[in-house]
Design a protein around this motif. Structure first.
Motif, PDB file in Angstrom:
ATOM      1  N   ASP A   1      -3.884  17.165   1.309  1.00  0.00           N
ATOM      2  CA  ASP A   1      -4.687  16.265   2.150  1.00  0.00           C
ATOM      3  C   ASP A   1      -5.777  17.055   2.882  1.00  0.00           C
ATOM      4  O   ASP A   1      -6.913  16.600   3.007  1.00  0.00           O
ATOM      5  CB  ASP A   1      -3.815  15.578   3.211  1.00  0.00           C
ATOM      6  N   THR A   2      -5.403  18.224   3.370  1.00  0.00           N
ATOM      7  CA  THR A   2      -6.330  19.050   4.144  1.00  0.00           C
ATOM      8  C   THR A   2      -7.464  19.566   3.272  1.00  0.00           C
ATOM      9  O   THR A   2      -8.615  19.615   3.719  1.00  0.00           O
ATOM     10  CB  THR A   2      -5.577  20.216   4.815  1.00  0.00           C
ATOM     11  N   ILE A   3      -7.170  19.921   2.039  1.00  0.00           N
ATOM     12  CA  ILE A   3      -8.221  20.369   1.111  1.00  0.00           C
ATOM     13  C   ILE A   3      -9.233  19.253   0.895  1.00  0.00           C
ATOM     14  O   ILE A   3     -10.456  19.468   0.970  1.00  0.00           O
ATOM     15  CB  ILE A   3      -7.598  20.846  -0.224  1.00  0.00           C
ATOM     16  N   ILE A   4      -8.746  18.051   0.673  1.00  0.00           N
ATOM     17  CA  ILE A   4      -9.640  16.893   0.481  1.00  0.00           C
ATOM     18  C   ILE A   4     -10.433  16.627   1.757  1.00  0.00           C
ATOM     19  O   ILE A   4     -11.647  16.383   1.713  1.00  0.00           O
ATOM     20  CB  ILE A   4      -8.826  15.655   0.049  1.00  0.00           C
ATOM     21  N   TYR A   5      -9.760  16.691   2.892  1.00  0.00           N
ATOM     22  CA  TYR A   5     -10.431  16.477   4.188  1.00  0.00           C
ATOM     23  C   TYR A   5     -11.543  17.501   4.395  1.00  0.00           C
ATOM     24  O   TYR A   5     -12.650  17.151   4.807  1.00  0.00           O
ATOM     25  CB  TYR A   5      -9.386  16.557   5.302  1.00  0.00           C
ATOM     26  N   CYS A   6     -11.263  18.749   4.090  1.00  0.00           N
ATOM     27  CA  CYS A   6     -12.278  19.799   4.263  1.00  0.00           C
ATOM     28  C   CYS A   6     -13.454  19.607   3.306  1.00  0.00           C
ATOM     29  O   CYS A   6     -14.601  19.904   3.661  1.00  0.00           O
ATOM     30  CB  CYS A   6     -11.652  21.183   4.102  1.00  0.00           C
ATOM     31  N   GLN A   7     -13.193  19.092   2.111  1.00  0.00           N
ATOM     32  CA  GLN A   7     -14.291  18.782   1.189  1.00  0.00           C
ATOM     33  C   GLN A   7     -15.168  17.669   1.759  1.00  0.00           C
ATOM     34  O   GLN A   7     -16.388  17.723   1.676  1.00  0.00           O
ATOM     35  CB  GLN A   7     -13.736  18.398  -0.185  1.00  0.00           C
TER      36      GLN A   7
ATOM     37  N   LYS B   1      -5.359  12.967   8.619  1.00  0.00           N
ATOM     38  CA  LYS B   1      -5.963  13.393   7.344  1.00  0.00           C
ATOM     39  C   LYS B   1      -5.526  14.783   6.893  1.00  0.00           C
ATOM     40  O   LYS B   1      -6.011  15.283   5.891  1.00  0.00           O
ATOM     41  CB  LYS B   1      -7.479  13.339   7.469  1.00  0.00           C
ATOM     42  N   THR B   2      -4.602  15.406   7.636  1.00  0.00           N
ATOM     43  CA  THR B   2      -4.151  16.761   7.294  1.00  0.00           C
ATOM     44  C   THR B   2      -2.626  16.853   7.234  1.00  0.00           C
ATOM     45  O   THR B   2      -2.053  17.872   7.602  1.00  0.00           O
ATOM     46  CB  THR B   2      -4.691  17.779   8.321  1.00  0.00           C
ATOM     47  N   LYS B   3      -1.986  15.814   6.753  1.00  0.00           N
ATOM     48  CA  LYS B   3      -0.514  15.791   6.724  1.00  0.00           C
ATOM     49  C   LYS B   3       0.058  16.823   5.759  1.00  0.00           C
ATOM     50  O   LYS B   3       1.140  17.349   5.986  1.00  0.00           O
ATOM     51  CB  LYS B   3      -0.015  14.400   6.368  1.00  0.00           C
ATOM     52  N   THR B   4      -0.649  17.082   4.672  1.00  0.00           N
ATOM     53  CA  THR B   4      -0.213  18.082   3.695  1.00  0.00           C
ATOM     54  C   THR B   4      -1.378  19.023   3.432  1.00  0.00           C
ATOM     55  O   THR B   4      -2.528  18.724   3.785  1.00  0.00           O
ATOM     56  CB  THR B   4       0.207  17.428   2.362  1.00  0.00           C
TER      57      THR B   4
ATOM     58  N   SER C   1      -9.074  26.014   3.894  1.00  0.00           N
ATOM     59  CA  SER C   1      -8.289  24.803   4.149  1.00  0.00           C
ATOM     60  C   SER C   1      -6.857  25.121   4.551  1.00  0.00           C
ATOM     61  O   SER C   1      -6.287  24.452   5.412  1.00  0.00           O
ATOM     62  CB  SER C   1      -8.277  23.899   2.914  1.00  0.00           C
ATOM     63  N   GLU C   2      -6.264  26.149   3.941  1.00  0.00           N
ATOM     64  CA  GLU C   2      -4.872  26.480   4.253  1.00  0.00           C
ATOM     65  C   GLU C   2      -4.740  26.968   5.698  1.00  0.00           C
ATOM     66  O   GLU C   2      -3.815  26.572   6.411  1.00  0.00           O
ATOM     67  CB  GLU C   2      -4.323  27.529   3.290  1.00  0.00           C
TER      68      GLU C   2
ATOM     69  N   ILE D   1      -3.443  23.052  12.422  1.00  0.00           N
ATOM     70  CA  ILE D   1      -3.102  21.670  12.778  1.00  0.00           C
ATOM     71  C   ILE D   1      -1.589  21.484  12.756  1.00  0.00           C
ATOM     72  O   ILE D   1      -1.009  20.907  13.679  1.00  0.00           O
ATOM     73  CB  ILE D   1      -3.778  20.669  11.816  1.00  0.00           C
ATOM     74  N   ASP D   2      -0.945  22.001  11.727  1.00  0.00           N
ATOM     75  CA  ASP D   2       0.489  21.799  11.582  1.00  0.00           C
ATOM     76  C   ASP D   2       1.275  22.432  12.730  1.00  0.00           C
ATOM     77  O   ASP D   2       2.241  21.842  13.219  1.00  0.00           O
ATOM     78  CB  ASP D   2       0.958  22.348  10.228  1.00  0.00           C
TER      79      ASP D   2
END
Length: 178
Positions: free
Chosen positions: A48-54, A42-45, A18-19, A25-26
């Motif tokens: 957020d990205t960890i949750i998005y990847c899940q 969905k990847t602002k932080t 995720s990182e 993206i960043d």
């Protein structure tokens, strides 16, 4: 699936990365925000990205979404994304989207990567048709599509709302497999 060419590797996005995905993206956020609006939103932080990847993992298990990342093996950095979405298994067909990190534009990496992913998709999932959408001003994306056998099927008026709220027309490119 693990495809290696030159100094690059294409693999499905792993939620444990995720990182790296967030960093990709960043680094490209401003140029992606209009046409990868959902991903950017969905990847602002990193959280957020960890949750998005899940959530992506669940969609992959459902076979409703397939994201592939391109990794530069020299720097061990994600440099691109190819995603397969809007899958209709009745045909079967899907929409394919892609982007490359700004530092890798114009080197042919995304064109080659897209071709390899398309080959994989046609062999493994036996898609009969792939579509990609692009704004007519996105010359680079259109060139990549054409290099990979996509042809213009038409323009859909007022088809997409950008993150800035502008509704734009999109050109639809398709590729049919026998």
């Amino acid at each position: 699936m693990d495809i290696i060419f030159n100094n690059f590797r294409i693999t499905p996005l792993d939620i444990n990365e995720s990182e790296n995905f967030f960093n990709l993206i960043d680094r490209n956020r401003s140029r992606l925000e209009d046409f990868f609006a959902g991903t950017v939103l969905k990847t602002k932080t990193l959280q957020d990205t960890i949750i998005y990847c899940q959530n992506i993992r669940d969609r992959v298990l459902e076979k409703s979404y397939f994201p592939f990342v391109i990794n530069d093996l020299k720097t061990d950095t994600f440099i691109g994304l190819i995603d397969v979405k809007s899958i209709d298994w009745n045909i079967p067909k899907a929409e394919i989207g892609y982007f490359i990190d700004v530092d890798y534009e114009g080197q042919g990496v995304i064109s080659k990567s897209l071709g390899l992913v398309i080959e994989y998709l046609s062999e493994v999932y036996q898609f009969k048709k792939l579509l990609c959408r692009a704004n007519s001003s996105n010359i680079g994306s259109i060139a990549v599509a054409k290099k990979n056998g996509f042809t213009l099927e038409g323009t859909i008026k007022q088809d997409y709302k950008t993150t800035k709220g502008v509704i734009v027309d999109l050109d639809y490119y398709g590729r049919v497999f026998s």
